[in-house]
Design a protein around this motif. Sequence first.
Motif, PDB file in Angstrom:
ATOM      1  N   GLY A 147      10.402 -56.566  54.460  1.00 48.95           N
ATOM      2  CA  GLY A 147      10.280 -55.774  53.246  1.00 48.95           C
ATOM      3  C   GLY A 147      11.348 -54.710  53.078  1.00 48.95           C
ATOM      4  N   PHE A 148      12.245 -54.601  54.057  1.00 44.21           N
ATOM      5  CA  PHE A 148      13.249 -53.533  53.999  1.00 44.21           C
ATOM      6  C   PHE A 148      14.669 -54.075  54.157  1.00 44.21           C
ATOM      7  CE2 PHE A 148       9.355 -51.391  55.114  1.00 44.21           C
ATOM      8  CZ  PHE A 148       9.412 -50.206  54.388  1.00 44.21           C
ATOM      9  N   ALA A 149      14.919 -55.266  53.646  1.00 40.59           N
ATOM     10  CA  ALA A 149      16.256 -55.854  53.774  1.00 40.59           C
ATOM     11  C   ALA A 149      17.305 -54.998  53.083  1.00 40.59           C
ATOM     12  CB  ALA A 149      16.262 -57.269  53.201  1.00 40.59           C
ATOM     13  N   GLY A 150      17.012 -54.532  51.887  1.00 36.80           N
ATOM     14  CA  GLY A 150      17.969 -53.711  51.157  1.00 36.80           C
ATOM     15  C   GLY A 150      18.235 -52.389  51.845  1.00 36.80           C
ATOM     16  N   PHE A 151      17.187 -51.706  52.248  1.00 35.58           N
ATOM     17  CA  PHE A 151      17.332 -50.385  52.867  1.00 35.58           C
ATOM     18  C   PHE A 151      18.038 -50.482  54.216  1.00 35.58           C
ATOM     19  CE2 PHE A 151      15.217 -46.689  55.147  1.00 35.58           C
ATOM     20  CZ  PHE A 151      16.001 -45.718  54.540  1.00 35.58           C
TER      21      PHE A 151
END
Length: 240
Positions: A147-151
Amino acid sequence: MSGAAVVIGAGDATGGAVAAAFARDGLVAVPVRRTGDGLAPLAARIADEVGRCLPIGADARDEDAMIGLFDRVEREIGPVEVLVFNIGANSPMGILDETVRRYRKIWEMCALAGFITAREAARRMVPRGRGTIIFTGATASLRGSAGFAGFSGGKFALRSLAQAMARELGPKGIHVVHPIIDGAIDTEFIRSNFPDRYALKSEDGILDPEAIAAEYVRLHHQPRSAWTHELDLRPWIERW
């Protein structure tokens, strides 16, 4: 003329505490947010408590805006002694629902803005042979989570930037630091959205912004013979 501490991403928690801490340490605080309206309470508190504060509304992703900001600070206040890059950009999204627009924006906020602001600070620090640049890292700087690929992509890039700048600028007298903030911080966001986690505050189970700020000031004052590049700050209760 006094020196300045520029804090990019001066929110109501960590960034605001860092700006106030450097003001108490003798520098003129320059808290920066994308829009200046949200800076008024912080600027008033710093001015009432310790003296001069120059709040500036500017988008750290805008190269011209950042060049103008550093020119203004050096003209109106004095040399930039400290830059703290503290933009968050933590916005979870599952990989199947992530969009190019969101992914790019998170990278711009984490990595591109970090590059622009740090480059402009370095351009002014290097001729003087001194200065401190601090990039606020996160758990996502070290590992990607569902859920945190972008961050995590943006934070990984920021960490790499910090390492490259430390190796290049250290011999020129510039101390580049990447503190990793590993855990929940005492913020309104945590209080409202994660009440069970916030309840651990009474047990020192979440990070105190004032404690983080005190560590940033300490890092600025480290002797060159014993500089820290990376350290982690986490509550005792946090698993790692």
